[in-house]
Design a protein around this motif. Structure first.
Motif, PDB file in Angstrom:
ATOM      1  N   ARG A 185       0.826  -1.212   0.000  1.00 55.91           N
ATOM      2  CA  ARG A 185       0.000   0.000   0.000  1.00 55.91           C
ATOM      3  C   ARG A 185       0.863   1.267   0.000  1.00 55.91           C
ATOM      4  O   ARG A 185       0.589   2.216  -0.724  1.00 55.91           O
ATOM      5  N   VAL A 186       1.905   1.275   0.804  1.00 56.48           N
ATOM      6  CA  VAL A 186       2.744   2.471   0.875  1.00 56.48           C
ATOM      7  C   VAL A 186       3.548   2.638  -0.421  1.00 56.48           C
ATOM      8  O   VAL A 186       3.846   3.760  -0.844  1.00 56.48           O
ATOM      9  N   ALA A 187       3.873   1.518  -1.086  1.00 56.59           N
ATOM     10  CA  ALA A 187       4.554   1.604  -2.380  1.00 56.59           C
ATOM     11  C   ALA A 187       3.621   2.217  -3.421  1.00 56.59           C
ATOM     12  O   ALA A 187       4.059   2.996  -4.294  1.00 56.59           O
ATOM     13  N   ALA A 188       2.323   1.899  -3.351  1.00 51.08           N
ATOM     14  CA  ALA A 188       1.346   2.479  -4.276  1.00 51.08           C
ATOM     15  C   ALA A 188       1.216   3.986  -4.044  1.00 51.08           C
ATOM     16  O   ALA A 188       1.073   4.771  -4.990  1.00 51.08           O
ATOM     17  N   VAL A 189       1.282   4.398  -2.784  1.00 47.49           N
ATOM     18  CA  VAL A 189       1.209   5.830  -2.467  1.00 47.49           C
ATOM     19  C   VAL A 189       2.424   6.555  -3.043  1.00 47.49           C
ATOM     20  O   VAL A 189       2.307   7.624  -3.656  1.00 47.49           O
ATOM     21  N   LYS A 190       3.612   5.981  -2.865  1.00 47.46           N
ATOM     22  CA  LYS A 190       4.820   6.614  -3.403  1.00 47.46           C
ATOM     23  C   LYS A 190       4.745   6.739  -4.916  1.00 47.46           C
ATOM     24  O   LYS A 190       5.096   7.800  -5.480  1.00 47.46           O
ATOM     25  N   ALA A 191       4.325   5.678  -5.583  1.00 47.11           N
ATOM     26  CA  ALA A 191       4.259   5.707  -7.044  1.00 47.11           C
ATOM     27  C   ALA A 191       3.333   6.820  -7.514  1.00 47.11           C
ATOM     28  O   ALA A 191       3.631   7.520  -8.507  1.00 47.11           O
ATOM     29  N   TYR A 192       2.240   7.041  -6.810  1.00 46.25           N
ATOM     30  CA  TYR A 192       1.323   8.103  -7.226  1.00 46.25           C
ATOM     31  C   TYR A 192       1.935   9.484  -6.977  1.00 46.25           C
ATOM     32  O   TYR A 192       1.800  10.394  -7.808  1.00 46.25           O
ATOM     33  N   LEU A 193       2.613   9.662  -5.845  1.00 43.29           N
ATOM     34  CA  LEU A 193       3.248  10.952  -5.553  1.00 43.29           C
ATOM     35  C   LEU A 193       4.304  11.282  -6.609  1.00 43.29           C
ATOM     36  O   LEU A 193       4.415  12.420  -7.064  1.00 43.29           O
ATOM     37  N   VAL A 194       5.060  10.291  -7.007  1.00 44.23           N
ATOM     38  CA  VAL A 194       6.088  10.513  -8.033  1.00 44.23           C
ATOM     39  C   VAL A 194       5.427  10.889  -9.355  1.00 44.23           C
ATOM     40  O   VAL A 194       5.935  11.747 -10.096  1.00 44.23           O
ATOM     41  N   SER A 195       4.280  10.273  -9.669  1.00 47.36           N
ATOM     42  CA  SER A 195       3.579  10.604 -10.910  1.00 47.36           C
ATOM     43  C   SER A 195       3.062  12.044 -10.901  1.00 47.36           C
ATOM     44  O   SER A 195       2.798  12.623 -11.960  1.00 47.36           O
ATOM     45  N   GLN A 196       2.954  12.638  -9.729  1.00 46.51           N
ATOM     46  CA  GLN A 196       2.481  14.020  -9.602  1.00 46.51           C
ATOM     47  C   GLN A 196       3.629  15.029  -9.485  1.00 46.51           C
ATOM     48  O   GLN A 196       3.411  16.200  -9.179  1.00 46.51           O
ATOM     49  N   GLY A 197       4.864  14.566  -9.741  1.00 45.40           N
ATOM     50  CA  GLY A 197       5.992  15.483  -9.777  1.00 45.40           C
ATOM     51  C   GLY A 197       6.898  15.465  -8.574  1.00 45.40           C
ATOM     52  O   GLY A 197       7.870  16.221  -8.521  1.00 45.40           O
ATOM     53  N   ILE A 198       6.620  14.635  -7.590  1.00 49.40           N
ATOM     54  CA  ILE A 198       7.497  14.550  -6.428  1.00 49.40           C
ATOM     55  C   ILE A 198       8.727  13.714  -6.796  1.00 49.40           C
ATOM     56  O   ILE A 198       8.605  12.667  -7.444  1.00 49.40           O
ATOM     57  N   GLU A 199       9.902  14.191  -6.409  1.00 49.76           N
ATOM     58  CA  GLU A 199      11.131  13.465  -6.704  1.00 49.76           C
ATOM     59  C   GLU A 199      11.130  12.104  -6.002  1.00 49.76           C
ATOM     60  O   GLU A 199      10.898  12.023  -4.793  1.00 49.76           O
ATOM     61  N   ALA A 200      11.392  11.047  -6.777  1.00 50.93           N
ATOM     62  CA  ALA A 200      11.365   9.695  -6.206  1.00 50.93           C
ATOM     63  C   ALA A 200      12.397   9.536  -5.099  1.00 50.93           C
ATOM     64  O   ALA A 200      12.136   8.858  -4.087  1.00 50.93           O
ATOM     65  N   ASN A 201      13.568  10.184  -5.264  1.00 51.13           N
ATOM     66  CA  ASN A 201      14.624  10.027  -4.261  1.00 51.13           C
ATOM     67  C   ASN A 201      14.275  10.660  -2.928  1.00 51.13           C
ATOM     68  O   ASN A 201      14.884  10.346  -1.901  1.00 51.13           O
ATOM     69  N   SER A 202      13.316  11.593  -2.933  1.00 56.00           N
ATOM     70  CA  SER A 202      12.954  12.265  -1.679  1.00 56.00           C
ATOM     71  C   SER A 202      11.872  11.516  -0.906  1.00 56.00           C
ATOM     72  O   SER A 202      11.547  11.906   0.216  1.00 56.00           O
ATOM     73  N   VAL A 203      11.305  10.475  -1.502  1.00 54.36           N
ATOM     74  CA  VAL A 203      10.221   9.734  -0.843  1.00 54.36           C
ATOM     75  C   VAL A 203      10.756   8.409  -0.300  1.00 54.36           C
ATOM     76  O   VAL A 203      11.228   7.559  -1.057  1.00 54.36           O
ATOM     77  N   GLN A 204      10.697   8.279   1.006  1.00 54.96           N
ATOM     78  CA  GLN A 204      11.096   7.036   1.675  1.00 54.96           C
ATOM     79  C   GLN A 204       9.841   6.310   2.155  1.00 54.96           C
ATOM     80  O   GLN A 204       8.899   6.948   2.641  1.00 54.96           O
ATOM     81  N   THR A 205       9.821   5.004   2.008  1.00 55.18           N
ATOM     82  CA  THR A 205       8.634   4.233   2.416  1.00 55.18           C
ATOM     83  C   THR A 205       9.008   3.172   3.440  1.00 55.18           C
ATOM     84  O   THR A 205      10.150   2.699   3.497  1.00 55.18           O
ATOM     85  N   GLU A 206       8.007   2.820   4.210  1.00 58.78           N
ATOM     86  CA  GLU A 206       8.205   1.770   5.229  1.00 58.78           C
ATOM     87  C   GLU A 206       6.849   1.149   5.551  1.00 58.78           C
ATOM     88  O   GLU A 206       5.835   1.856   5.643  1.00 58.78           O
ATOM     89  N   GLY A 207       6.815  -0.168   5.718  1.00 56.86           N
ATOM     90  CA  GLY A 207       5.599  -0.870   6.127  1.00 56.86           C
ATOM     91  C   GLY A 207       5.737  -1.365   7.552  1.00 56.86           C
ATOM     92  O   GLY A 207       6.719  -2.017   7.895  1.00 56.86           O
TER      93      GLY A 207
END
Length: 231
Positions: free
Chosen positions: A167-189
């Motif tokens: 679920r948190v990986a899906a959230v990150k993928a959507y944020l990146v699709s909206q212009g957020i830098e992938a390297n700035s998003v850290q995920t954890e379950g």
């Protein structure tokens, strides 16, 4: 009557004749040369001599004098250049650079608003919620964005751990699709390890009532740390 001259008288006569010749030559030179081309006669104190009619005396030779107000009717004083006063100094206006302001935000999303129950695919309502979040952090230069997924206690530990990570990986993928830098998003379950409900709050076997009671445990927390330029 016969007149005879002595040698001394003859010498004196010659001297007088020479003197008269020089005087007449000087007079002729003075008469021929215009006054404007002959030097002025002055005293040692530089005072110009004048005759009884107030006219300036000139010598019988040059050089031509500098034009003066008292001896030249055409005299015009030379205009002197006067430098304009310098413009007053105006200190440049220094505009202080905008100061970055630290920003820290923490948003908790209801996982049931983002996903269908027991699913890891974002719903339309979930995408709308994340769009609002992205709009709120426009203008923020994030140093880190941390997304953490949580589940309720229903199901096994390993299953819930995997579900929270998906679920948190899906959230990150959507944020990146909206212009957020992938390297700035850290995920954890975190799975079911950090519930919001307390022990004894939701009792009984698995049912719609129990699932509704455990809803606060199913969540995704997003933390943003960075800076925003203050206008």
């Amino acid at each position: 009557m016969k007149t005879s001259f002595t040698k001394k008288q003859l010498s004196f006569a010659v001297a007088c004749a020479l003197a008269l010749g020089f005087a007449s030559g000087a007079a002729r030179a003075q008469a021929l040369a215009p006054a404007a081309e002959r030097a002025l006669v002055n005293s040692t104190g530089s005072q110009i001599w004048k005759n009884g009619f107030g006219e300036c005396w000139h010598t019988s030779f040059g050089p031509a004098p500098l034009s003066t107000a008292e001896c030249d009717s055409n005299y015009r004083p030379v205009a002197q250049y006067i430098a304009p006063a310098p413009a007053p100094y105006v200190a440049p206006v220094v505009v202080a650079a905008a100061t970055p302001q630290p920003v820290y935000e923490k948003v908790t999303f209801d996982a049931d608003a983002l996903f269908d129950f027991d699913k890891a695919v974002l719903r339309a309502e979930g995408r709308a919620a994340l769009d609002s979040f992205v709009g709120n952090i426009r203008g923020v230069t994030p140093s880190t964005i941390t997304a953490v997924g949580h589940t309720d206690r229903l199901g096994s530990d390993s299953y819930n751990q995997t579900l929270s990570e998906e679920r948190v990986a899906a959230v990150k993928a959507y944020l990146v699709s909206q212009g957020i830098e992938a390297n700035s998003v850290q995920t954890e379950g975190k799975g079911e390890s950090q519930p919001v409900t307390k022990a004894g709050d939701c009792m009984g076997g698995q049912s719609a009532k129990l699932i509704a009671c455990l809803q606060p445990d199913r969540r995704v927390e997003v933390e943003v740390s960075g800076s925003r330029i203050k206008q």
